[in-house]
Design an enzyme around this catalytic site. Sequence first.
Site, PDB file in Angstrom:
ATOM      1  N   HIS A  24      32.053 -91.865   4.584  1.00 31.98           N
ATOM      2  CA  HIS A  24      30.835 -92.052   3.807  1.00 31.98           C
ATOM      3  C   HIS A  24      30.241 -93.418   4.131  1.00 31.98           C
ATOM      4  O   HIS A  24      30.970 -94.406   4.280  1.00 31.98           O
ATOM      5  CB  HIS A  24      31.123 -91.938   2.311  1.00 31.98           C
ATOM      6  CG  HIS A  24      29.913 -92.058   1.444  1.00 31.98           C
ATOM      7  ND1 HIS A  24      28.883 -91.136   1.464  1.00 31.98           N
ATOM      8  CD2 HIS A  24      29.558 -93.003   0.538  1.00 31.98           C
ATOM      9  CE1 HIS A  24      27.955 -91.512   0.600  1.00 31.98           C
ATOM     10  NE2 HIS A  24      28.336 -92.637   0.033  1.00 31.98           N
ATOM     11  N   CYS A  36      24.285 -89.182   4.279  1.00 29.58           N
ATOM     12  CA  CYS A  36      24.533 -90.570   3.890  1.00 29.58           C
ATOM     13  C   CYS A  36      24.287 -91.511   5.066  1.00 29.58           C
ATOM     14  O   CYS A  36      23.945 -92.685   4.863  1.00 29.58           O
ATOM     15  CB  CYS A  36      25.944 -90.729   3.361  1.00 29.58           C
ATOM     16  SG  CYS A  36      27.247 -90.315   4.549  1.00 29.58           S
TER      17      CYS A  36
END
Length: 520
Positions: free
Chosen positions: A454, A78
Amino acid sequence: MFSPGAEAAAAAALDRSLRRLLRAGAVLRCKVMKNWGVLGGVAAALAAGIYVLWGPITERKKRRKGLVPGLLNLGNTCFMNSLLQGLSACPTFIKWLEEFTAQYPADQRETTKPQYLSLTLLRLLKALSCQEVASGEEEEDVLDAGCLLEVLRMYRWQISSFEEQDAHELFHVITSSLEDERDRHPRVAHLFDMQSLELQQEMTPQQISCRIRGALHPMSSAWKSQHPFHGRLTSNMVCKHCEHQSPVRYDTFDSLSLSIPAATWGRPLTLDHCLHHFISSESVRDVVCDNCTKIEAEGTLNGEVVEHQRTTFVKQLKLGKLPQCLCIHLQRLSWSSQGTPLKRHEHVQFNEFLIMDIYKYHLPGCKPHQHNPKLKENAVTVLEVKDGMTAPTSASAQPSRTKALFVNGACSSPTLLPTTGAFSLPGVPDYSSSVYLFRLMAVVVHHGDMHSGHFVTYRRSPPSAKNPLSTSSQWLWISDDTVRKASLQEVLSSSAYLLFYERVLSKAQQHQSQEYKSEE
């Protein structure tokens, strides 16, 4: 009635017929089971092949209008996906990559095998900005950026796709690798490179004489040009005792890494607070001052040797050269008293437009706006903004308090602004009088703590095909392969980790630059 012998014969015949029928049924059942096994194996093989080649049928769909492709998460990638989405929202950077890669031969530019970082990065960014779809082809909903990790390994960067990494560190890896790729190409052939020397064309004596008498052979501007994130910092040191100023030192930067100052209760943190903290002066003790030593030596008799005079200097940083694309990194790492890393979750307010005039270094005796002599003070100047974005239309219409130091990241609600203090935060900055004005293009946000989390990205939607030079006002929220539309309010309310800005010009500045070109 049948006799007992006839009945026995009939029973025996019936028994034989039943046995033949049962035997035939077993063979038939066996044949059917064998055929079903073959058919089932063929069907399973076909389903597996279709899944491998085309993926799930439910995901094989055309991308919705106004959105961009997502990126497949290859484990814990990510950090890479969010950075690529942010870079793809910077058209100046994509244009520089196009000019840079034009120096390569056509066969190298057309091959899909990763050879150079610039070529691989250009293909990915153009696909993410919807510039790589050929006519008649379907637009991919999800792309695979694994080729970027593969080409970075060729540059001796070992980045695992299954370990959590930092998006800002990857940004520096990409910019430094692009600089290495630019510097890798020799300006002239090496004397021991016999193959290149043998392939050179024969030169006439006149050409050799011209080469010797004239200047060096001009180098292609694309090879020597810096990428648009390249900027320069100035370091200025002044002696407190004699006020002697040391020569200004210049250092390069690819991103501005700003620490977040301590928050004051009841007062919002803004991007200006971070920028002002970055350029604030600091005292450096026990520094040798040549001027103080010279003054001390002139006052001595009989030429006595004077020891070096050590004094305290005041050091201040400013921006000597502002890049076309500005990357701002907000340092959210802090350390506890026990030495454990902690993440700072404070919200730092930032605006859609960024004014950098007050942080720009100017030569002594040079006024900040001296290079704009034809710009009238009360001229009506409208920022060149499209698709619904507006800006102040007149410099004279703004109150005098807009000339205060802090103008970036101000709240629109006056109730949240401090009523007292050293600096005032205007609600509507004066964009029309700014020379170094930047527009927000993308925001990278990190959710989680220092150990896990994230990355997601807010970015502008690509411009329409009818007007490719415009700037869209539609924002997108992207988390790996998930893409949806977002509002500007949602973007400005996020806890930014990386901010990507691009420099823009007002209409007055654009008109003035055209006048300068016509005069030249």
